[in-house]
Design a protein around this motif. Structure first.
Motif, short mmCIF file in Angstrom:
data_model
loop_
_atom_site.label_atom_id
_atom_site.label_comp_id
_atom_site.label_asym_id
_atom_site.label_seq_id
_atom_site.Cartn_x
_atom_site.Cartn_y
_atom_site.Cartn_z
N ARG A 340 0.83 -1.21 0.00
CA ARG A 340 0.00 0.00 0.00
C ARG A 340 0.86 1.26 0.00
N GLU A 342 3.96 1.54 -1.26
CA GLU A 342 4.55 1.68 -2.59
C GLU A 342 3.53 2.17 -3.61
N ASN A 343 2.30 1.66 -3.51
CA ASN A 343 1.28 2.10 -4.44
C ASN A 343 0.98 3.59 -4.29
N GLY A 344 0.90 4.05 -3.01
CA GLY A 344 0.66 5.47 -2.78
C GLY A 344 1.80 6.33 -3.29
N LYS A 345 3.04 5.88 -3.01
CA LYS A 345 4.21 6.65 -3.45
C LYS A 345 4.28 6.67 -4.98
N SER A 346 4.02 5.52 -5.61
CA SER A 346 4.07 5.45 -7.07
C SER A 346 3.04 6.36 -7.71
N GLN A 347 1.83 6.39 -7.11
CA GLN A 347 0.80 7.26 -7.66
C GLN A 347 1.19 8.72 -7.53
N GLY A 348 1.83 9.09 -6.37
CA GLY A 348 2.27 10.47 -6.20
C GLY A 348 3.41 10.82 -7.13
N ASP A 349 4.39 9.90 -7.27
CA ASP A 349 5.54 10.17 -8.14
C ASP A 349 5.13 10.41 -9.57
N SER A 350 4.05 9.74 -10.00
CA SER A 350 3.63 9.90 -11.39
C SER A 350 3.15 11.32 -11.69
N ASN A 351 2.79 12.08 -10.64
CA ASN A 351 2.32 13.46 -10.84
C ASN A 351 3.36 14.50 -10.45
N TRP A 390 7.31 10.72 2.13
CA TRP A 390 7.19 9.25 2.07
C TRP A 390 8.24 8.53 2.92
#
Length: 694
Positions: A340, A342-351, A390
């Motif tokens: 969870r 990593e998913n949150g960080k990945s979603q933030g990094d994409s923006n 993060w």
């Protein structure tokens, strides 16, 4: 809606035949068609079924040799059936076709006509390419059809039209059935009957075929775009094919032996009744002893099945110890936190880059303007602040994945399973073994007592030997059926896992060649269909249970015996009395089992909401005397039309008088032989009250 007219031409023993039926009125919904066995009663039933559904209807015909779903076998059996259906004198007279016309009339008095015509060569060979179906709507007989569509597309159009406007063939066996076959169905496990009923109600057989076709499509498309990853997919597909082949083989075997078991069960009950008729005393004791033997054998088989299930699934995990299971659960929970995070960080990094670009654009508009170094410093500060959001990771977060092959749903299932195992201990296993041993010892004592029971009537020894042999055969069938069902459940689970793995791998290739993308999407849709099917059956359980309870109480001879029918999410059935005791723990009679199946048929037809007529061949079948009036009285309570095709030993005498006020119209089939050819004709009327011949 009701069936208002039937026309047969060169169909079996009918050269021509016409039936006209009035619309059901208040309290009058029964159409009676009488014919002694062999006169053409079942031929009429077959004409109605095939006239509506064509080849799809063949599995509904009890005497058809076909009972599966394989398309090639269905086509072969359909051809053989139709070649025997053409009237014996038709080809000699130069007529090379037969036809069935059915007219249904809705509540607004608007007719819907279906006409199906089958063509044959001069020698009587069926010509499938020439089969015709015509549909006309309204009093003007406006023709409707698929236009220029041909082949399977044309057949699919008519199939969907009939399903939408009349009845889908997946529901047909709850509205059109042979009472003789109900006794065979009644010997199936109750949960299997209920699941089949709900699946038919929801059209799930069509969804299952769709998922199967989608996966076949995905395999073909995958082969069009080979790459390194395809080797893994091909291997999984081959493994799934192997598992599916084994599942189908066991399913076929199950379908083969269930009718044989039903026949043996009927013979066993007949022998027990016959032995009991020789007198009370030892024969009554013999009957009681055989009932007790069956109960002990069933208890031993159930115990062994539970033990086998523990050995295969739970015992090894239980023996590994509580500390290890707790450690594994803790590790899986921490990996869930990591996923969870990593998913949150990945979603933030994409923006992030889009955010920084927006900040940089805004700085260009500042006055006085910032230098390049100042702007770079602001962006670096923003980037650093973002990273600090993060870090450090949350508490109880794993550093790495030790179980990367599990997704969040699968990880949750593993944790739940490990928690269930905490309650499994040695005392439970010891108790199970003790129960099995006690039942085996009691069975041995009882079998010794049976061998000492003296015969009290002629031929009883032979009949007792046959009864013992039948009991052994039934036990062998029950063991094989139990083993097949356990193996099929295991195979079904493995096939489901292979489908999950294929969907996951296909998704990873979704950005590859177009064929690979199409294959991935087909697998994804197939998995979605699987999920819909899994959730669909429980959605109708409460409605089916309530409708079955009402129908069962209406038909059962002992109306106060079953208070309520309860069905859980796995379709396991309980027949509860007023005290909440499950009567399935007692051995139900053949009649009581048939009433359960009749109640299921009634419930599915009721819950479906379809106002379609019910057509029943041999309606009282092998029902015992106590339940015949109950079934008839239940049928007359239906709001919609009921057509009963009766022999001269069924709906006659007191049974006819029971429903006489509800009968709208009667027909009687007459039969004569002209040379080697039988001729059936139909006239208004019915058997004499004494049940005389037509």
């Amino acid at each position: 809606m009701h069936l208002s007219h039937i026309t047969l031409r060169d169909w079996k023993a009918y050269t021509t035949a016409n039936f006209d039926f009035p619309a059901p009125a208040s309290g009058r919904n029964i159409i009676l068609i009488g014919a002694p066995n062999g006169y053409g009663k079942t031929s009429l039933f077959e004409a109605i079924v095939l006239g509506m559904f064509g080849r799809d209807g063949l599995p509904l015909i009890a005497r058809s040799p076909f009972s599966g779903t394989d398309k090639e076998r269905l086509a072969t059996s359909y051809k053989n059936f139709l070649e025997k259906a053409l009237h014996g004198g038709a080809t000699a007279a130069g007529r090379t076709s037969c036809s069935v016309k059915l007219i249904f009339t809705d509540d607004n008095d608007e007719p819907l006509e279906i006409q199906r015509i089958w063509h044959f060569s001069d020698s009587g060979a069926y010509r499938p390419q020439d089969e015709e179906i015509h549909i006309y709507e309204g009093s003007t007989r406006k023709a409707v059809g698929p236009g220029a569509l041909q082949g399977n597309d044309r057949a699919d159009w008519f199939r969907e039209y009939i399903a939408e406007n009349l009845l889908p063939f997946t529901l047909a066996h709850f509205f059109m059935f042979d009472g003789e076959q109900v006794s065979v169905l009644a010997e199936r496990e109750m949960s299997a009957q209920v699941r089949a009923g709900i699946e038919g109600l929801l059209g799930i057989p069509v969804l299952k075929q769709l998922a199967k076709d989608l996966r076949s499509y995905a395999e073909v498309r995958r082969k069009e775009a080979p790459n390194v990853s395809d080797k893994t997919i091909e291997k999984l597909e081959l493994e799934r094919h192997t598992l599916t082949f084994e599942y189908d083989k066991k399913s076929t075997r199950l379908a083969e032996i269930e009718p044989s078991r039903a026949a043996l069960k009927e013979e066993q009950e007949h022998l027990i009744r016959e032995l009991a008729s020789f007198g009370a005393g030892s024969q009554a004791l013999l009957q009681e002893q055989f009932e007790q033997i069956k109960n002990y054998e069933r208890a031993i088989e159930d115990g062994n099945a539970q033990l086998e299930d523990l050995m295969m699934k739970d015992l090894a995990l239980a023996l590994c110890g509580l500390p290890l299971r707790k450690s594994v659960k803790a590790r899986l929970l921490s990996e869930g936190v990591l996923e969870r995070w990593e998913n949150g960080k990945s979603q933030g990094d994409s923006n992030l880059e889009r955010f920084l670009a927006s900040v940089d654009t805004g700085m260009l508009e500042l006055d006085p303007a910032l230098t390049g170094g100042q702007r770079e410093g602001v962006l670096n500060s923003a980037r650093s602040a973002w990273e600090k959001l993060w870090y450090p990771p949350p508490d109880n977060c794993a550093e790495i994945y030790l179980h990367p092959y599990l997704n969040e749903l699968e990880r949750s299932k593993v944790i739940d399973r490990l928690e269930e195992l905490d309650e499994l201990g040695a005392p439970a296993i010891v108790e199970l073994l003790a129960n099995i041993a006690a039942n085996e010892e009691a069975l041995k004592r009882l079998q010794d007592e049976v061998t000492r029971t003296e015969a009290v009537a002629p031929h009883v020894d032979t009949k007792r030997e046959r009864l013992s042999h039948v009991g052994s055969e039934l036990q062998r069938f029950d063991q094989e059926i139990g083993a097949l069902r356990r193996e099929m459940a295991s195979l079904e689970s493995q096939i489901g896992q292979k489908n999950t793995d294929l969907t996951k791998l296909s998704g990873q290739l979704d950005q590859a060649a177009p064929s690979a993308r199409r294959a991935a999407r087909a697998n994804k849709v197939a998995m979605m269909v699987d999920q819909i099917v899994a959730k669909a059956v429980p959605s109708q359980i409460d409605a089916i249970a309530a409708a079955m309870t009402t129908a069962h109480r209406s038909m059962a001879h002992k109306k106060d015996l079953v208070e309520r029918i309860a069905i859980d999410e796995n379709c396991d059935v309980k027949l509860l009395n007023a005290a909440g005791v499950d009567l399935r723990g007692y051995d139900l009679s053949a009649g009581e089992k048939q009433i359960f199946t009749q109640a299921l048929i009634s419930a599915v037809s009721s819950v479906s909401g379809r106002g379609f007529p019910m057509v029943v061949d041999t309606p009282l079948g092998r029902l015992d005397i106590e339940h015949r009036k109950g079934v008839l009285n239940h049928l007359v309570q239906r709001e919609h039309q009921v057509i009963l095709l009766s022999t001269n030993t069924e709906v006659v005498g007191e049974y006819l008088r029971e429903i006489a006020p509800h009968v709208q119209k009667k027909y009687l089939v007459h039969f004569e032989r002209v040379g080697d050819i039988g001729q059936s004709t139909v006239r208004p009327g019915y058997f004499e009250e004494t049940g005389g011949q037509a």
